[in-house]
Design a protein around this motif. Structure first.
Motif, PDB file in Angstrom:
ATOM      1  N   MET A 115       0.832  -1.214   0.000  1.00  0.00           N
ATOM      2  CA  MET A 115       0.000   0.000   0.000  1.00  0.00           C
ATOM      3  C   MET A 115       0.862   1.259   0.000  1.00  0.00           C
ATOM      4  N   ASN A 116       1.905   1.209   0.879  1.00  0.00           N
ATOM      5  CA  ASN A 116       2.821   2.346   0.945  1.00  0.00           C
ATOM      6  C   ASN A 116       3.529   2.580  -0.380  1.00  0.00           C
ATOM      7  N   MET A 117       3.826   1.454  -1.070  1.00  0.00           N
ATOM      8  CA  MET A 117       4.517   1.555  -2.352  1.00  0.00           C
ATOM      9  C   MET A 117       3.613   2.246  -3.370  1.00  0.00           C
ATOM     10  N   VAL A 118       2.325   1.916  -3.331  1.00  0.00           N
ATOM     11  CA  VAL A 118       1.353   2.528  -4.243  1.00  0.00           C
ATOM     12  C   VAL A 118       1.273   4.026  -3.966  1.00  0.00           C
ATOM     13  N   LEU A 119       1.289   4.374  -2.675  1.00  0.00           N
ATOM     14  CA  LEU A 119       1.232   5.792  -2.288  1.00  0.00           C
ATOM     15  C   LEU A 119       2.469   6.533  -2.807  1.00  0.00           C
ATOM     16  N   ALA A 120       3.634   5.922  -2.663  1.00  0.00           N
ATOM     17  CA  ALA A 120       4.874   6.544  -3.136  1.00  0.00           C
ATOM     18  C   ALA A 120       4.798   6.778  -4.645  1.00  0.00           C
ATOM     19  N   CYS A 121       4.282   5.792  -5.376  1.00  0.00           N
ATOM     20  CA  CYS A 121       4.180   5.914  -6.838  1.00  0.00           C
ATOM     21  C   CYS A 121       3.201   7.016  -7.232  1.00  0.00           C
ATOM     22  N   LEU A 122       2.108   7.086  -6.490  1.00  0.00           N
ATOM     23  CA  LEU A 122       1.083   8.092  -6.772  1.00  0.00           C
ATOM     24  C   LEU A 122       1.646   9.502  -6.562  1.00  0.00           C
ATOM     25  N   ILE A 123       2.319   9.698  -5.429  1.00  0.00           N
ATOM     26  CA  ILE A 123       2.925  11.003  -5.144  1.00  0.00           C
ATOM     27  C   ILE A 123       3.995  11.315  -6.189  1.00  0.00           C
ATOM     28  N   ALA A 124       4.798  10.304  -6.548  1.00  0.00           N
ATOM     29  CA  ALA A 124       5.861  10.506  -7.545  1.00  0.00           C
ATOM     30  C   ALA A 124       5.265  10.945  -8.881  1.00  0.00           C
ATOM     31  N   TYR A 125       4.149  10.339  -9.260  1.00  0.00           N
ATOM     32  CA  TYR A 125       3.543  10.694 -10.550  1.00  0.00           C
ATOM     33  C   TYR A 125       3.010  12.138 -10.538  1.00  0.00           C
ATOM     34  N   VAL A 126       2.366  12.512  -9.434  1.00  0.00           N
ATOM     35  CA  VAL A 126       1.827  13.880  -9.350  1.00  0.00           C
ATOM     36  C   VAL A 126       2.974  14.893  -9.285  1.00  0.00           C
ATOM     37  N   LEU A 127       3.991  14.569  -8.472  1.00  0.00           N
ATOM     38  CA  LEU A 127       5.165  15.449  -8.356  1.00  0.00           C
ATOM     39  C   LEU A 127       5.869  15.584  -9.716  1.00  0.00           C
ATOM     40  N   GLY A 128       6.077  14.436 -10.372  1.00  0.00           N
ATOM     41  CA  GLY A 128       6.728  14.435 -11.684  1.00  0.00           C
ATOM     42  C   GLY A 128       5.938  15.241 -12.700  1.00  0.00           C
ATOM     43  N   SER A 129       4.629  15.272 -12.536  1.00  0.00           N
ATOM     44  CA  SER A 129       3.752  15.964 -13.485  1.00  0.00           C
ATOM     45  C   SER A 129       3.874  17.486 -13.439  1.00  0.00           C
ATOM     46  N   ILE A 130       4.428  18.022 -12.346  1.00  0.00           N
ATOM     47  CA  ILE A 130       4.503  19.485 -12.225  1.00  0.00           C
ATOM     48  C   ILE A 130       5.438  20.037 -13.313  1.00  0.00           C
ATOM     49  N   PRO A 131       4.894  20.807 -14.256  1.00  0.00           N
ATOM     50  CA  PRO A 131       5.707  21.271 -15.391  1.00  0.00           C
ATOM     51  C   PRO A 131       6.464  22.550 -15.041  1.00  0.00           C
ATOM     52  N   ASN A 132       7.588  22.385 -14.320  1.00  0.00           N
ATOM     53  CA  ASN A 132       8.334  23.554 -13.832  1.00  0.00           C
ATOM     54  C   ASN A 132       8.715  24.532 -14.939  1.00  0.00           C
ATOM     55  N   GLY A 133       9.195  23.986 -16.061  1.00  0.00           N
ATOM     56  CA  GLY A 133       9.633  24.848 -17.157  1.00  0.00           C
ATOM     57  C   GLY A 133       8.506  25.737 -17.651  1.00  0.00           C
ATOM     58  N   LEU A 134       7.340  25.126 -17.763  1.00  0.00           N
ATOM     59  CA  LEU A 134       6.182  25.860 -18.258  1.00  0.00           C
ATOM     60  C   LEU A 134       5.694  26.873 -17.212  1.00  0.00           C
ATOM     61  N   VAL A 135       5.538  26.420 -15.978  1.00  0.00           N
ATOM     62  CA  VAL A 135       4.996  27.261 -14.904  1.00  0.00           C
ATOM     63  C   VAL A 135       5.911  28.457 -14.638  1.00  0.00           C
TER      64      VAL A 135
END
Ligand code: NKO
Length: 197
Positions: free
Chosen positions: A1-21
């Motif tokens: 479960m914790n692993m799923v949570l880590a992956c979920l947070i990683a995907y949302v974090l990775g999604s932040i488009p710093n260059g664009l923002v």
């Protein structure tokens, strides 16, 4: 479960488009409309300058590093670290906030491997630097550096999960550079410094 949570947070974090923002927020420029049209650090450097390029690199790098750190703390297995890293890179390139479009995964990938395998990561970075200095092509440096990741993971005796990650991540990053590869082959890829030979 914790692993799923880590992956979920990683995907949302990775999604932040710093260059664009930050490109829009601080310099009122949409990177998707300039240079290579990429939202990564190289195009920020090319379009906005050295400082902005470095800022975007740092922020994108952190997305990868923090994700693997979360994988280590929440999942605590080689597989959890690898999956968190994969989700950060995929998030960056197939962003939740950009209709699954995004960058090429290089700076985020470096953040991932610095946490997973620091010595190979240093070697990979030095090779990237060398290729970019010698050729002037950032994309060529990124492609060669990415291809080196699975080889070094294996040479340094890292677990199979890390080697598998290296193969997948390298393939993904190289595919993301398909337009660059076309331009490199036709001699139309832009060099990082005008007139660089
Ligand atoms: O605009 O298409 P472009 O010419 O911008 O950009 C091509 C470029 C895209 O990537 C970036 C990020 C630049 C970051 C620079 C420092 C990273 C150097 C280390 C590379 C290691 C990659 C390994 C990933 C393994 C998973 O290429």
């Amino acid at each position: 479960m914790n692993m799923v949570l880590a992956c979920l947070i990683a995907y949302v974090l990775g999604s932040i488009p710093n260059g664009l923002v930050f490109g829009k927020l601080l310099w009122h420029v949409d990177l998707r409309e300039h240079g290579s049209h990429n939202i990564g650090a190289t195009n920020a450097w090319r379009t906005l300058g050295k400082g902005p390029g470095f800022l975007i690199f740092l922020l994108d790098f952190l997305k990868g590093a923090i994700s693997v750190y979360l994988g280590m703390r929440l999942g605590d297995t080689a597989l959890a670290c690898v999956l968190a890293g994969v989700f950060a890179i995929v998030g960056h390139s197939c962003s939740l906030f950009l209709k699954f479009k995004g960058g090429k995964g290089v700076a985020t990938g470096l953040g991932v491997i610095v946490m997973m395998m620091p010595v190979p990561a240093l070697i990979v970075f030095l090779v990237w630097l060398g290729v970019v200095k010698l050729s002037g092509y950032v994309s060529l440096g990124s492609i060669i550096a990415a291809a080196l990741v699975p080889v070094l993971a294996w040479k340094f005796g890292y677990p199979a999960e890390y080697i598998g990650f290296g193969i997948l991540a390298a393939a993904f990053i190289i595919i993301r550079h398909h337009a660059n590869i076309g331009r490199l082959l036709s001699g139309t890829e832009s060099k990082i410094k005008a007139g660089h030979r």
